[in-house]
Structure formats: C-alpha cells, structure tokens
Design a protein around this motif. Structure first.
Motif, short mmCIF file in Angstrom:
data_model
loop_
_atom_site.label_atom_id
_atom_site.label_comp_id
_atom_site.label_asym_id
_atom_site.label_seq_id
_atom_site.Cartn_x
_atom_site.Cartn_y
_atom_site.Cartn_z
N SER A 40 0.07 -20.83 15.57
CA SER A 40 -0.37 -20.97 14.20
C SER A 40 -1.70 -20.27 13.95
CB SER A 40 -0.51 -22.46 13.87
OG SER A 40 -0.79 -22.67 12.51
N SER A 41 -1.86 -19.71 12.75
CA SER A 41 -3.13 -19.09 12.36
C SER A 41 -4.27 -20.10 12.39
CB SER A 41 -3.01 -18.50 10.95
OG SER A 41 -2.02 -17.51 10.89
N GLU A 42 -3.97 -21.35 12.04
CA GLU A 42 -4.92 -22.44 12.14
C GLU A 42 -4.23 -23.61 12.84
OE1 GLU A 42 -6.75 -23.72 8.53
OE2 GLU A 42 -7.07 -21.68 7.79
N PRO A 43 -4.96 -24.40 13.62
CA PRO A 43 -4.36 -25.63 14.16
C PRO A 43 -3.85 -26.51 13.04
CG PRO A 43 -6.45 -25.16 15.24
CD PRO A 43 -6.34 -24.20 14.09
N ILE A 44 -2.71 -27.15 13.25
CA ILE A 44 -2.18 -28.04 12.22
C ILE A 44 -2.66 -29.47 12.42
CG2 ILE A 44 -0.16 -26.59 11.81
CD1 ILE A 44 1.50 -28.66 13.42
N ASP A 45 -3.38 -29.72 13.53
CA ASP A 45 -4.02 -31.00 13.79
C ASP A 45 -5.50 -30.77 14.06
OD1 ASP A 45 -1.69 -32.73 13.78
OD2 ASP A 45 -1.13 -31.76 15.66
N ILE A 46 -6.30 -31.75 13.71
CA ILE A 46 -7.74 -31.65 13.95
C ILE A 46 -8.02 -32.25 15.33
CG2 ILE A 46 -10.03 -32.11 13.03
CD1 ILE A 46 -8.17 -30.50 11.17
N ASP A 47 -7.85 -31.45 16.35
CA ASP A 47 -8.12 -31.89 17.72
C ASP A 47 -8.53 -30.69 18.56
OD1 ASP A 47 -5.83 -30.59 18.92
OD2 ASP A 47 -4.58 -32.18 18.11
N ASP A 48 -8.89 -30.96 19.82
CA ASP A 48 -9.38 -29.88 20.69
C ASP A 48 -8.36 -29.45 21.72
OD1 ASP A 48 -9.35 -32.09 22.30
OD2 ASP A 48 -11.49 -32.03 22.81
N GLU A 49 -7.08 -29.75 21.47
CA GLU A 49 -6.03 -29.40 22.42
C GLU A 49 -5.41 -28.03 22.14
OE1 GLU A 49 -3.20 -32.54 22.60
OE2 GLU A 49 -4.66 -34.07 23.14
N TRP A 50 -5.81 -27.43 21.05
CA TRP A 50 -5.27 -26.11 20.71
C TRP A 50 -5.94 -25.04 21.55
CZ3 TRP A 50 -1.37 -25.09 17.16
CH2 TRP A 50 -0.90 -26.20 16.45
#
Length: 266
Positions: A235-245
C-alpha cells in the motif's frame, strides 16, 4: 499524487479491507496523509485524492479480472459501498486518483486505474513530467494491436501498454514482465531528461510485481507492505496506524508469489 493498495490472501469481503481499517484506501482519499518512517514530507503527495477511483479483482475459477471505476469521490459512491458488503476476492487492486490542479489531466472513468489488458491489471502512482513532450516516441514503440486497447489519455495507461509491447514472445510470467518493466524504465531514460516517478503494480491474479522508483535523486512516492498471517497488503500508505508495516526502499522492484516477497535493486 495518487494512492494504491493491494490485498492478496484468503477470500475477504471488500468492505472489511477497503473501508473498515483506520486508514483504509477509501479513507486515504480524505484523511491527512500517513507516511511513517519518512524523515520529511514528500511534496508529491496530495492532501486529498478525489479525481476518481477504481477496484480490480479476480473471482474463483476465472482468469479474467473484474473492474469497477467511478469518477465520484471514493467516499460518496454509495452503490459501490453497498456492493462492497457482498463482493469478495483473494486478490484486490484498489486505486484512488489525484491530478494536479489546472493540469491537462482529465477526470473520466477511462482514466481511472486499475487498467486492464486481457488477464492483467495495472496501476500507477507517480508522474512522468512533461509526458506530452515525448508521447509520440512512446506511441511509436507500442505495438499497433496493443495500442488499439487504449481508452484514456493518462501517461499511466500508455506506460502499461508499452510494458505489454515490450514483453518477449508475449508470455506472461514474472521474468518476462520484470524484464519488460526494466526495459521500459531504460527506454524512458533515453527519450527524456525529465524526472519520472514510477510506483507501479501488475498482476495476472497469481503473482504480483511492483516497483518503487524515481529517475533522479528525489524521493519516489511512499510504499509499504505488511503480512497479516498468510495474507499480504502492499500500500502507498499503511491502512493501520501501527509500526508493523515495512517501508519499501527507493528504486527496487518487488515480486510476490507463493507467499514470499523478494526485492531486486533497479
């Protein structure tokens, strides 16, 4: 700059993956951009993405992808929201579009990604600066039969058809598509000194090839990936707000097949 999103894994209801996450691709069309792990903002990113959107997907026992495009703002297409509650797929390509204000870009369904050619889906986040100044050279290198599939007027669709034209012996496999993409990048370098950013994704429903690339010292648009058990999101941006991306580095081409991601430097 546009945003795109890929899901590949077990069957999933569209609403669950395209709408319900904190920063889902539909929400990215209006939320403040979320690009973690970047030291500074990228001026190429638009604050909103309201110039149409598209969803491509595959259904079981059918190699031909389905396609839905709309010039409505992604959050206001209530027909697709209703469909998203019942549609499901193992592989989803989603794209929200942003064009530069007062540019030559046209808001039309034919200009909405993903683009389709036979069993292939393609989408692009980036910009080929001053593309109209060398478009004739691109057209001259697209096979006539392939060019007849052209419907819109975006640089992205021309590049997709150029990649198809550069396929050796027309065989659809990872090696041939990779070589065609690299050949197109090198070809564009020979016909223009203008900068071009080139975050693209191609799939045949079984494997995915994607790039994060820019032709000069600047930063290409952002790109991330994350595994959810046996499923992957790119994804261009993470779809979740976390640090696992995982933040994908500059100027690489990636391959996803058989539940494994592999990168090569461009």
């Amino acid at each position: 700059m546009c945003r795109w999103f890929i899901y590949y894994g077990n069957d999933i209801i569209f609403e669950d993956i395209l709408y319900k996450h904190n920063n889902s691709i539909i929400k990215q069309s209006y939320l403040k951009k979320y690009t973690p792990f970047l030291e500074e903002s990228n001026y190429r990113d638009h604050e909103i993405n309201v110039d149409g959107f598209g969803i491509g997907w595959y259904i079981e026992n059918n190699n031909n992808p389905c396609l839905y495009t709309s010039i409505k703002t992604p959050w206001s297409d209530f027909n697709f929201r209703r469909l998203s509650k019942i549609l499901k797929s193992k592989l989803i390509f989603a794209h929200i579009r942003a064009i530069k204000p007062f540019s030559s870009g046209l808001i039309h369904e034919f200009n909405c990604h993903p683009f389709l050619y036979k069993n292939l889906l393609f989408m692009h986040n980036g910009d080929l600066k001053n593309f109209r100044s060398y478009i004739k050279l691109v057209i001259n290198n697209i096979d006539d039969k392939i060019l007849s599939n052209l419907k819109g007027n975006t640089d992205s669709e021309y590049i997709f058809l150029l990649i198809i034209s550069f396929l050796k012996d027309s065989t659809i496999n990872i090696k041939n598509i990779k070589n065609a993409i690299l050949e197109v990048i090198n070809f564009i370098k020979t016909i223009t000194t203008q900068v071009f950013s080139f975050n693209i994704a191609i799939t045949n429903g079984k494997f995915i090839i994607f790039t994060r690339y820019i032709s000069n010292h600047e930063k290409p648009p952002s790109l991330y990936y994350k595994f959810f058990d046996k499923n992957i999101c790119i994804s261009s941006e993470p779809i979740d707000i976390d640090d696992e991306w995982i933040y994908i580095p500059k100027n690489v081409i990636g391959f996803y097949e058989d539940k494994e991601v592999v990168f090569e430097k461009i």
